[in-house]
Design an enzyme around this catalytic site. Structure first.
Site, PDB file in Angstrom:
ATOM      1  CG  ASP A 189      -2.234  -1.031   1.225  1.00 45.44           C
ATOM      2  OD1 ASP A 189      -3.499  -0.689   0.906  1.00 45.44           O
ATOM      3  OD2 ASP A 189      -1.230  -2.638   1.504  1.00 45.44           O
ATOM      4  CB  THR A 212      -5.541  -3.883   1.790  1.00 38.28           C
ATOM      5  OG1 THR A 212      -5.188  -3.179   0.858  1.00 38.28           O
ATOM      6  CG2 THR A 212      -4.338  -4.450   2.575  1.00 38.28           C
TER       7      THR A 212
END
Length: 358
Positions: free
Chosen positions: A110, A178
């Site tokens: 990320d 995610t």
């Protein structure tokens, strides 16, 4: 001796010289100041990227150029996402909880994707507002330049279009899905960029890092992706978040019948691609995408733009258009479709709006 017998005193000569210098100053100071200002604005900062045309405050932005940079940013971010996952150096940790109480994960993928995408876009268009899912650490700034090249497929399909820089907001999702990323469910993972003009999504880019597939589209411009030709409006296949399958299934089957198929999946980008004609073996197909709770705008803006460009719709569960200005969240859930009667779908599923607040 001076002409006509006139003798000039030293004081007189000094006054004469000062007057002459004053005249010269007024004649040339404006010119020199103008040249100096032009030089300062024209020269890029030492070691930094050249400021592109139209990106100065109060200037204009060419949406075709912004599309090209957005595609590049999604791909570059995807490279970081893939590298971290394949190296198994995720360093996953909880960054907080969703409104439903589930832990939100944050990984190295990320952060590195976000840094690459943000600074590439910011370097190319410094006057444009950029909203990203992850916080940008100025101490970890990266110089990522754009060479001003525009891919041939974009050149062929998209014409230049200038809009005021202050009307543009860019939304970045550096790693969508995610949770699935940490579970190594790679097919759901995307990187996304969206460009909104006056709050309306006009450019969408959805990139799948693990298959190198990229879908892009521009409203009133063109796209490299198409809608599927066949849909079943009577008993649609409905794609939903994995955690929401139970909430949607009962209402959907009561409305459309027991043959309605509920497809649990991860990632908003993946779910929008399920509505399109995507040449991906790991991409499921659906007729409708429904989300019944609060969702962040960087999750849905790119998909909204792609659907709008292809004639589709993404609205709240009550049929309201979603504005991509102001807060970063959308409170009203969403329903997305293409080549279907969107209004009729909303009218058939009135109870979902109540479900979104549970």
């Amino acid at each position: 001796m001076a002409p006509m017998g006139i003798r000039l005193s030293p004081l007189g000569m000094a006054v004469f010289c000062l007057l002459g210098l004053g005249v010269l100053y007024h004649l040339y100071s404006g010119f020199l100041a103008g040249r100096f200002a032009f030089f300062m604005l024209s020269e890029p900062a030492a070691g930094g990227p050249e400021t592109p045309h139209g990106s100065l405050p109060g200037g204009v932005v060419d949406l075709r150029e912004l599309l090209a940079v957005s595609v590049l940013a999604a791909v570059r971010g995807g490279e970081e996402v893939k590298r971290v996952r394949e190296g198994n150096v995720l360093n996953a940790k909880a960054k907080g909880k969703t409104r439903e109480g589930a832990e939100e994960q944050l990984t190295t993928g990320d952060l590195l994707s976000n840094r690459r995408m943000f600074y590439l876009l910011k370097g190319a268009f410094p006057a444009v507002q950029i909203n990203s899912e992850e916080r940008v650490d100025t101490a970890d700034q990266e110089t990522v330049s754009w060479d001003h090249s525009i891919p041939e497929d974009i050149k062929q399909k998209i014409q230049p279009k200038e809009v005021p820089a202050e009307s543009v907001t860019v939304w970045i999702d550096p790693l969508d899905a995610t949770q699935e990323y940490t579970e190594d469910l790679r097919q759901y993972v995307t990187t996304m960029v969206c460009v909104a003009v006056n709050g309306k999504p006009v450019i969408g880019v959805i990139h799948k890092p693990f298959s190198s597939y990229t879908a892009w589209a521009m409203v009133d411009g063109g796209s490299n992706v198409k809608a599927r030709s066949s849909y079943n409006e009577k008993t649609p296949r409905i794609i939903v978040s994995r955690s929401h399958a139970g909430k949607v299934e009962q209402v959907a089957r009561q409305t459309f019948g027991n043959k309605t198929v509920i497809i649990p999946a991860g990632g908003a980008g993946y779910k929008v691609l399920a509505l399109l004609d995507v040449p991906e073996k790991n991409q499921e197909e659906a007729d409708v995408y429904i989300h019944v709770t609060y969702i962040k705008k960087w999750d849905i803006c790119a998909g909204n733009a792609v659907l709008r460009a292809l004639g589709g719709h993404m609205t709240t569960l009550t049929g309201e258009e979603i504005s991509y200005t102001g807060s970063d969240g959308n409170e009203g859930g969403l329903i997305a479709s293409i080549n279907m009667n969107h209004k009729a779908l909303i009218e058939k599923l009135p109870d979902l709006e109540k479900t979104s607040h549970k």
